[in-house]
Structures are given as structure tokens and as C-alpha cells.
Scaffold this motif. Structure first.
Motif, short mmCIF file in Angstrom:
data_model
loop_
_atom_site.label_atom_id
_atom_site.label_comp_id
_atom_site.label_asym_id
_atom_site.label_seq_id
_atom_site.Cartn_x
_atom_site.Cartn_y
_atom_site.Cartn_z
N SER A 190 0.84 -1.19 -0.19
CA SER A 190 0.07 0.12 0.21
C SER A 190 0.94 1.45 0.13
O SER A 190 0.39 2.16 -0.34
CB SER A 190 -1.13 0.12 1.17
N ALA A 191 1.91 1.00 0.53
CA ALA A 191 3.00 2.18 0.53
C ALA A 191 3.79 2.51 -0.69
O ALA A 191 4.83 3.24 -1.00
CB ALA A 191 4.00 2.23 1.73
N GLY A 192 3.62 1.38 -1.55
CA GLY A 192 4.52 1.32 -2.99
C GLY A 192 5.93 1.08 -2.82
O GLY A 192 6.75 1.62 -3.73
N ILE A 193 6.23 0.29 -1.73
CA ILE A 193 7.49 -0.10 -1.47
C ILE A 193 7.70 -1.70 -1.84
O ILE A 193 6.97 -2.47 -1.43
CB ILE A 193 7.85 0.05 -0.06
N ALA A 194 8.73 -1.82 -2.46
CA ALA A 194 8.94 -3.34 -2.89
C ALA A 194 9.66 -4.06 -1.76
O ALA A 194 10.35 -3.66 -1.15
CB ALA A 194 10.09 -3.43 -4.04
N ALA A 195 9.00 -5.29 -1.43
CA ALA A 195 9.70 -5.93 -0.20
C ALA A 195 9.98 -7.50 -0.77
O ALA A 195 9.36 -8.02 -1.50
CB ALA A 195 8.41 -6.11 0.84
N ALA A 196 11.33 -7.68 -0.21
CA ALA A 196 11.52 -9.15 -0.56
C ALA A 196 10.66 -10.08 0.30
O ALA A 196 10.37 -10.16 1.21
CB ALA A 196 13.20 -9.25 0.14
N GLU A 197 10.60 -11.38 -0.34
CA GLU A 197 9.68 -12.46 0.34
C GLU A 197 10.42 -13.12 1.13
O GLU A 197 11.71 -13.10 1.36
CB GLU A 197 9.64 -13.41 -1.01
N SER A 198 10.01 -13.14 2.17
CA SER A 198 10.27 -13.73 3.53
C SER A 198 10.18 -15.25 3.40
O SER A 198 9.23 -15.74 2.97
CB SER A 198 9.52 -13.33 4.71
N GLY A 199 11.25 -15.94 4.04
CA GLY A 199 11.39 -17.32 3.78
C GLY A 199 10.47 -17.89 5.09
O GLY A 199 10.35 -17.36 5.96
#
Length: 224
Positions: A156-165
Motif C-alpha cells: 500500500s506504501a508502494g515499497i518493494a519488499a523481499a519475500e520472507s522465507g
């Protein structure tokens, strides 16, 4: 005494099988028919334990019947929506579009205090923040907050986040765990290598987890 112990063990195993067939659910998550069957099984299971003269079949046969009914009901519920509604009921809105559904509360015999208690258990302390709240068929409350009260997420903030394992426990209380989640198997040699890379000895580790990205988390055992 020996006969009593043997009978108790047989009844115990029969009840374990019955519970396994019903699936891994908490008591509060049981549907109406599952809860009724659980009560009936617990009632008939004790009958032969009260008097050794009563045949074990007086419990085992009813338990098998209850298991069969559970399987039949589950199959019908999966294939025919009518049976699902008949046996389990339907989810009911108690708050809809931010409006308290007082008629539905009365129908459920759910007081406003009950609703507030259930909201707090969902970490919602202000009823005005709720857009929708639904009492599910197992009696639990599902809550959807209003858009302005929804926690901010990277998306929603338009920030790319890495996939968590997904961390998997491979050492628990000083012992290697080679199988986890029923279908995740790790070789003992691999676990020993993970521990060695973390500069740890298996028997001295309380918990060690590793995810698919190789991230390791360790909690050491406290000295006795």
C-alpha cells in the motif's frame, strides 16, 4: 486390574483414531456437528471403563458409527451446499459497512458486551474502526477494519519488499528434527552441517531454524 488397563488402552486408541479422523482442530474451532460427535464419543468411551462386565463393543461400535457419520456428513457438505448450511449454518454479519446489526445480534443471542470482548481478542479496541464483522459457523469472529484504520503494508506504501522465507525447526531441545510439517525432510548430515556453520553443537541448542534462503536463527540452551 490388568483387564482394566487393557480395556482403557483399547478405548484410548479408539478415541485417538476418532479424533484424528475429525482433523486437527481446537475445541473452539469445531463445527456444531463435530462438537456433538466429540461429546458423544467422550460419553460412550467411558461406559466400559465403569464396569468390566460391559463388553468393549458397547463403546467401539458406537464410536465407529459416529466416525462413519462424520465422514458421510463431511462428504455431503463438500458436494452439496444445502447440507453444509444444514449442518454448519451460515456466517452472519454483526457489523456491516460500519453499522451494528442489532437484529442479527438478537438472533445469535450475542450481547454488545460479547461483541466487544470478541473484538478485543482480535486486537480491535475501538468498534468505530470496524467496517465488517462476521460470526463464523464455528462461533469465531472475523473482523475487517475500515480502510483508514488498516495497518500500512509495503504494497500500500508502494515499497518493494523481499519475500520472507518459511523457517523450519531442524534442532529442538538438543535433538535433530529430520521431519517437519509432515512432508519436509532434512537429512541428519545436513542438520549437523548447519549447526557446524553456526558454530554450535546440536545438544547445546534449544532451537535452531533455517529458511529456504539459508537464514539461520539459534537459541542456545540455558545451563542447568
Amino acid at each position: 486390574m490388568t483387564i482394566t488397563i487393557i480395556r482403557a488402552a483399547i478405548i484410548y486408541l479408539a478415541v485417538i483414531v476418532a479424533v484424528r479422523v475429525m482433523g486437527k482442530r481446537q475445541i473452539g474451532e469445531l463445527s456444531t456437528h463435530e462438537f456433538v460427535i466429540a461429546i458423544l464419543i467422550s460419553a460412550v468411551a467411558t461406559v466400559p471403563l465403569e464396569d468390566n462386565a460391559i463388553p468393549l463393543t458397547n463403546s467401539l461400535i458406537p464410536i465407529m458409527i459416529f466416525i462413519s457419520l462424520e465422514i458421510i456428513e463431511s462428504a455431503l457438505s463438500m458436494k452439496i451446499p444445502f447440507f453444509r448450511s444444514l449442518f454448519d449454518g451460515k456466517p452472519i454479519f454483526v457489523i456491516r459497512n460500519g453499522i451494528l446489526q442489532q437484529k442479527q445480534l438478537r438472533r445469535l443471542r450475542f450481547t454488545v458486551t460479547d461483541l466487544l470482548d470478541s473484538l478485543r481478542q482480535q486486537s480491535v479496541f475501538d468498534i468505530s474502526e470496524v467496517e465488517n464483522a462476521i460470526v463464523e459457523t464455528n462461533g469465531k469472529l472475523s473482523v475487517q477494519l475500515k480502510a483508514e484504520n488498516t495497518p500500512l503494508t509495503p504494497k500500500s506504501a508502494g515499497i518493494a519488499a523481499a519475500e520472507s522465507g518459511l523457517p523450519i525447526a531442524v534442532i529442538v531441545d538438543g535433538k535433530a528434527v529430520t521431519e517437519y510439517f509432515g512432508d519436509t525432510v532434512t537429512e541428519l548430515s545436513a542438520i549437523e552441517l548447519i549447526a557446524a556453520k553456526a558454530d554450535k553443537k546440536i545438544k547445546k541448542v534449544m532451537l535452531l531454524t533455517i529458511d529456504e534462503h539459508g537464514k539461520v536463527y539459534v537459541i542456545n540452551k540455558e545451563e542447568a
